[in-house]
Scaffold this active site. Structure first.
Site, PDB file in Angstrom:
ATOM      1  N   GLU A   7       0.826  -1.212   0.000  1.00 21.20           N
ATOM      2  CA  GLU A   7       0.000   0.000   0.000  1.00 21.20           C
ATOM      3  C   GLU A   7       0.858   1.259   0.000  1.00 21.20           C
ATOM      4  O   GLU A   7       0.386   2.340   0.361  1.00 21.20           O
ATOM      5  CB  GLU A   7      -0.986  -0.027   1.171  1.00 21.20           C
ATOM      6  CG  GLU A   7      -1.951  -1.202   1.043  1.00 21.20           C
ATOM      7  CD  GLU A   7      -3.222  -1.068   1.870  1.00 21.20           C
ATOM      8  OE1 GLU A   7      -3.354  -0.097   2.631  1.00 21.20           O
ATOM      9  OE2 GLU A   7      -4.073  -1.951   1.746  1.00 21.20           O
ATOM     10  N   LYS A  63     -15.737  -1.739   1.494  1.00 24.61           N
ATOM     11  CA  LYS A  63     -14.997  -2.028   0.266  1.00 24.61           C
ATOM     12  C   LYS A  63     -15.998  -2.620  -0.722  1.00 24.61           C
ATOM     13  O   LYS A  63     -16.522  -3.715  -0.497  1.00 24.61           O
ATOM     14  CB  LYS A  63     -13.913  -3.079   0.545  1.00 24.61           C
ATOM     15  CG  LYS A  63     -12.805  -2.661   1.515  1.00 24.61           C
ATOM     16  CD  LYS A  63     -12.065  -3.925   1.959  1.00 24.61           C
ATOM     17  CE  LYS A  63     -10.732  -3.659   2.602  1.00 24.61           C
ATOM     18  NZ  LYS A  63     -10.196  -4.909   3.238  1.00 24.61           N
TER      19      LYS A  63
HETATM   20  P1  PGA Z   1      -6.719  -6.052   1.508  1.00 16.93           P
HETATM   21  O1  PGA Z   1      -6.270  -5.168   2.746  1.00 16.93           O
HETATM   22  O2  PGA Z   1      -7.162  -5.150   0.432  1.00 16.93           O
HETATM   23  O3  PGA Z   1      -5.485  -6.851   1.187  1.00 16.93           O
HETATM   24  O4  PGA Z   1      -7.845  -6.925   2.019  1.00 16.93           O
HETATM   25  C1  PGA Z   1      -6.938  -4.022   3.168  1.00 16.93           C
HETATM   26  C2  PGA Z   1      -7.425  -4.165   4.586  1.00 16.93           C
HETATM   27  O5  PGA Z   1      -7.309  -5.237   5.205  1.00 16.93           O
HETATM   28  O6  PGA Z   1      -7.979  -3.212   5.132  1.00 16.93           O
HETATM   29 ZN    ZN Z   2      -8.481  -4.537   7.050  1.00 13.15          ZN
END
Ligand code: PGA
Ligand code: ZN
Length: 444
Positions: free
Chosen positions: A208, A340
């Site tokens: 990230e 998400k």
């Molecule tokens: P991921 O991580 O996109 O790899 O699931 C983001 C998170 O856990 O907040």
């Molecule tokens: Zn998370």
């Protein structure tokens, strides 16, 4: 056919920030307006997330998305042809019906989300509105520039085995606008880089865009972030807060939670005690996934112990799904939800989760994935839904800065109507003036 009717849908295989294939879709309306969207992809995915369709087989190690692209062309495009793009709910219902599975495993949540999001953009373009405005209309929310929680150090599955905690994030508690908030995060990141170099540690990037240095313990990373904040003039506690994502579903083993960097396996109660200790000794204001995705009893205890003081965020626990969030609300689990879109599959289902959280008094953190793209729709989603908080990763690498930069542009587009959520968006004491504990919404 009305001028906002869906006239054509195309998709293609493109690549995300990890260099892995993902789906891009384009929607053209009868009147000529167009929308596009690219879909992100997680690494520390929850077991209950909607399914991302991958090709399997030898090509690209099985990660290709040609089947999802074919699903768009052969099934989803005909399913939404002629629908007015303004009817996002009807279009998303048609996408879900075409898939026909509860977990989107037939056509893939990656196929569904690309089309759903491209429709939202096409509809905004048709009405000559910015996308955030379209989301505000769809959600009925007052647009609000979000408080960012910004990745500085990474561990776990995002950093190839440094420390165990997945995210150490800076929260600009005293910023008075989104531009100042991002600027402060940039200062903290620069200071963190200086500290690493002074200590002879690597400044190579994790997934990230944060640093993923090999550190001896999880609390060493916490101390380093406190030092970086202090050096950047973000007095820990008053100007700077810390958010943690333990992503504990990925630490869960039979008998507890493994913390390899500390050589221990902890029980759920010990994990909660560990977080409480960190919060007592450093300015932690928010903790995400301190326990695993199916440890409901542990989560109840964690919320009872930590939820008064801290924002307690469910990510893998809720996976942006209404039924799981509803259970969490009923059982007084967490006081905030990570949102998400690709954990569920469509724009409308995402908006429903935000609305449910709102009604229950839960804080909302709109989040990117660890595999992202240059598409900035997340910034528009955060503003338009009035979510209050956004989590995008570090202030580094273009799949992250595309969202921060989009927030800066949106702030200009909002002009004198711009409002910034600030620390009040945080659940728990970190929010200081926040609305208080979650409300009971039996039957909401
Ligand atoms: P991921 O991580 O996109 O790899 O699931 C983001 C998170 O856990 O907040
Ligand atoms: Zn998370």
């Amino acid at each position: 056919m009305s001028s906002d009717a869906v006239a054509a849908v195309r998709a293609r295989e493109v690549y995300d920030s990890r260099g892995k294939p993902t789906v891009e879709a384009e929607v053209v309306l009868a009147g000529g307006a167009r929308g596009w969207a690219m879909v992100p992809s997680g690494a520390s995915t929850g077991r209950h997330e909607a399914v991302e369709l991958r090709d399997g087989g030898p090509r690209l190690r099985g990660l290709g998305v040609r089947r999802a692209v074919a699903a768009v062309h052969e099934v989803l495009a005909p399913a939404v042809a002629g629908f007015p793009a303004g009817e996002q709910g009807a279009i998303d219902a048609a996408l879900c019906a075409a898939d026909g599975t509860p977990d989107r495993s037939r056509l893939g949540a990656n196929a569904l989300l690309a089309v759903s999001m491209a429709v939202a953009r096409a509809s905004a373009a048709h009405a000559a509105l910015p996308l955030w405005r379209r989301f505000a209309d769809l959600s009925g929310a007052e647009p609000l520039l979000p408080l960012p929680m910004v990745n500085v150090f990474s561990g776990g599955l995002h950093a190839g085995g440094g420390v165990d905690v997945q995210d150490y994030l800076f929260v600009p508690l005293a910023a008075d606008g989104v531009a100042e908030a991002i600027e402060q995060a940039v200062e903290v990141r620069l200071a963190a880089g200086d500290l690493l170099r002074e200590r002879g540690l690597t400044t190579l990037l994790a997934d990230e865009g944060g640093f993923g240095p090999p550190l001896p313990t999880n609390s060493a990373a916490l101390d380093l972030l406190v030092d970086a904040m202090a050096r950047a003039g973000m007095a820990p506690g008053s100007r700077g807060g810390i958010a943690l994502d333990l992503a504990a579903s990925h630490l869960a083993r039979a008998g507890g939670y493994a913390l390899p960097s500390e050589g221990v396996v902890r029980s759920g109660a010990e994990m909660v005690a560990l977080v409480a200790r960190w919060a007592a000794t450093s300015p932690v204001v928010s903790v995400e996934d301190p326990l695993g995705e199916d440890d409901w009893a542990g989560w109840r205890q964690a919320t009872a112990d930590l939820g008064g003081r801290l924002q307690v965020v469910g990510d893998d626990l809720f996976v942006t799904q209404e039924a799981r969030l509803r259970r969490g609300i009923a059982e007084r689990v967490a006081n905030a939800v990570l949102v998400k879109c690709n954990q569920v599959g469509t724009v409308s289902e995402t908006l429903a989760v935000v609305a449910l959280a709102r009604r229950a008094g839960y804080a909302v953190v709109v989040s990117a994935r660890s595999g992202e793209t240059e598409d900035p729709w997340l910034a528009d989603l955060a503003v338009g839904t009035g979510a209050g908080q956004i989590k995008v990763g570090a202030t580094r690498t273009s799949e992250r800065t595309s969202k921060y930069n989009r927030l800066l542009r949106i702030a200009e587009e909002m002009g004198s109507a711009a409002r910034f959520a600030g620390r009040a968006a945080l659940a728990g004491e970190g929010g200081a003036s926040a609305a208080g504990p979650p409300r009971d919404i039996a039957g909401a």
